[in-house]
Design a protein around this motif. Sequence first.
Motif, mmCIF file in Angstrom:
data_model
loop_
_atom_site.group_PDB
_atom_site.id
_atom_site.type_symbol
_atom_site.label_atom_id
_atom_site.label_comp_id
_atom_site.label_asym_id
_atom_site.label_seq_id
_atom_site.Cartn_x
_atom_site.Cartn_y
_atom_site.Cartn_z
ATOM 1 N N ARG A 350 -3.676 19.752 -10.179
ATOM 2 C CA ARG A 350 -3.708 18.296 -10.017
ATOM 3 C C ARG A 350 -5.123 17.789 -9.753
ATOM 4 N NH1 ARG A 350 1.651 17.490 -6.121
ATOM 5 N NH2 ARG A 350 3.212 17.695 -7.777
ATOM 6 N N LEU A 351 -5.850 18.504 -8.919
ATOM 7 C CA LEU A 351 -7.182 18.050 -8.532
ATOM 8 C C LEU A 351 -8.231 18.296 -9.613
ATOM 9 C CD1 LEU A 351 -7.305 19.156 -4.772
ATOM 10 C CD2 LEU A 351 -6.773 16.903 -5.697
ATOM 11 N N ILE A 356 -12.853 12.102 -11.795
ATOM 12 C CA ILE A 356 -13.345 11.696 -10.482
ATOM 13 C C ILE A 356 -12.913 10.260 -10.182
ATOM 14 C CG2 ILE A 356 -15.421 11.209 -9.123
ATOM 15 C CD1 ILE A 356 -16.780 13.522 -10.564
ATOM 16 N N PHE A 357 -12.916 9.412 -11.220
ATOM 17 C CA PHE A 357 -12.501 8.025 -11.042
ATOM 18 C C PHE A 357 -11.042 7.946 -10.608
ATOM 19 C CE2 PHE A 357 -10.601 4.110 -12.749
ATOM 20 C CZ PHE A 357 -11.389 3.157 -12.099
ATOM 21 N N LYS A 358 -10.178 8.718 -11.282
ATOM 22 C CA LYS A 358 -8.755 8.715 -10.946
ATOM 23 C C LYS A 358 -8.530 9.230 -9.525
ATOM 24 C CE LYS A 358 -4.206 10.416 -12.403
ATOM 25 N NZ LYS A 358 -3.446 11.227 -13.383
ATOM 26 N N TYR A 363 -7.136 8.273 -3.842
ATOM 27 C CA TYR A 363 -7.352 8.446 -2.407
ATOM 28 C C TYR A 363 -7.589 7.118 -1.690
ATOM 29 C CZ TYR A 363 -7.106 13.477 -2.726
ATOM 30 O OH TYR A 363 -6.650 14.760 -2.909
ATOM 31 N N LEU A 364 -8.130 6.133 -2.388
ATOM 32 C CA LEU A 364 -8.241 4.801 -1.794
ATOM 33 C C LEU A 364 -6.848 4.180 -1.620
ATOM 34 C CD1 LEU A 364 -11.356 3.272 -3.604
ATOM 35 C CD2 LEU A 364 -11.180 4.003 -1.209
ATOM 36 N N GLU A 365 -5.993 4.385 -2.620
ATOM 37 C CA GLU A 365 -4.608 3.902 -2.534
ATOM 38 C C GLU A 365 -3.876 4.601 -1.387
ATOM 39 O OE1 GLU A 365 -3.647 2.814 -7.225
ATOM 40 O OE2 GLU A 365 -3.273 4.841 -6.459
ATOM 41 N N LYS A 366 -4.140 5.889 -1.268
ATOM 42 C CA LYS A 366 -3.488 6.676 -0.227
ATOM 43 C C LYS A 366 -3.940 6.225 1.158
ATOM 44 C CE LYS A 366 -2.411 11.506 0.795
ATOM 45 N NZ LYS A 366 -2.783 12.907 0.540
ATOM 46 N N PHE A 367 -5.227 5.976 1.296
ATOM 47 C CA PHE A 367 -5.754 5.480 2.570
ATOM 48 C C PHE A 367 -5.101 4.149 2.928
ATOM 49 C CE2 PHE A 367 -8.751 3.017 5.095
ATOM 50 C CZ PHE A 367 -9.113 3.922 6.089
ATOM 51 N N SER A 368 -4.996 3.266 1.946
ATOM 52 C CA SER A 368 -4.391 1.956 2.168
ATOM 53 C C SER A 368 -2.914 2.074 2.517
ATOM 54 C CB SER A 368 -4.564 1.081 0.922
ATOM 55 O OG SER A 368 -5.931 0.888 0.633
#
Length: 492
Positions: A350-351, A356-358, A363-368
Amino acid sequence: MTKLIKKFTRFMHVSLIFLLVIDIVVSIGLAGISIQGFNKSTLVFGFIAIVATFLGYKFINMNMSSRNKLLLILIIGFLLRVLWILNVNSIPTSDFKLIYDSAENFINGDRAMFYGTSYIGRFPHLTIITLYISFIRYMFPISNLLVIKIINLISSIVVLILINLIINALYKNKNYALIGTLIGSIFPPFISYVGVFCSENLAIPLYLLSIYLFLTAIKSKNKIKFFILCGVTLGIGNLFRMVATIVLIAYLIYILIYYKDTLLCKVKNIALIIVPYVIIICSVSSTLQVLKITQYPLWKGSEPKITNVLKGTNYNSFGAWNEEDAKIIEGNINDYDKLENLSKKIIKERLTSASIFKLGIFYLEKFSLVWSTGDCSGVLWSQKDIDESTIKCPVKEIKNINVPLSTTFQIIYILILVLVLFGLFNKNDLENIKEINLFYLIFCGYGCMYLITEAQPRYSYIACWIFIILSINGLDYLKIFKSSSITYNESL
């Protein structure tokens, strides 16, 4: 070395500014969405919040002792929590119901839930909260749910007192401490979680007591006693919610970077915290195994920890729990090594297969997802499986996200986040009060942990008190900004 420390601190502060801006934008978006559920509850909660804030403000500015002011603010917090308990007669649900039912089985002599691939056997960190509920159910067979809520209520008030002590220790300002207590009194998660049967309600007071002892230790001549007590209380808190390692790491980083002393003294102080912390956990875990209550140590069950990371890398669920990964785990739960290796393989795929953009967006979505919900999903877990007609002021479920969201709670949370953001521009306090960096370290630690592991808004509850403490830094910044503006206008 000093330049390196300044660069590290600057990087931490700038990173948090970026993340908080995103968090605030998403929180505002959720507030907009929550308007779909506008009903009488929105008006009632809004009115109560305004009245509570107004009364608290009046109390703080009255001519009386700080102790009496604190008592009046605590009464406000107490009444708001009682009103919430009366508003919704919450019951154990989901994982909390499994724990509640397991507690009854334990009373009846059945320990199977602590063994093999049973729920607590897989997640032995839930052992202590299960034993705690077993004790409550044994002592109060009829009214145990009410007793647990009352204990939660008392714990929540203790949290407010500890927040008052911590802020006063940081700023040496009793008014700031009272304001922080008032913010904590109306803070949505602290209210909504009083009716939820989770271990965080018992862990948070212990975490905060440990932090207060740590702040006392670094300023005290009798450091040994306070550092040891700091480790002991954090260790006990960790038994209830086993994510205290983040706070422990923050202590170690703070001592190594910000604490002015010789390297030998720093190592000794670190040992004074770590040793009792480890002793508490290991001794309790070993005792439970010797008594044949549990099969596994509290920190390692029959399900590999890597499965938590597996769920946290699922793009389709924003790193939250999902059926896809749950089926993989259930299908291989009886083979520890196979499940561990398979999880690592899937995580790697997966990683490495994503751009890198995805990954960045994910991770920004996950943080939010974790940090943008104003009540940390306390309303969801309070109202879940409850007939809405029995709730006096229900929070409506929003159709497109399938969770209840209170506009009032969301607005309060946004205002607090904005204050936290302002605090990161308060150069005066950031330079003169080094201890503030301890709380930024803790926030960064939990932020990083939930980027790696499975994400849920509920998980932020264990650390949400950070925002109350850091919001005072923002209030102080506004005060300084206002003073400088008045001075500038007068000069004109």
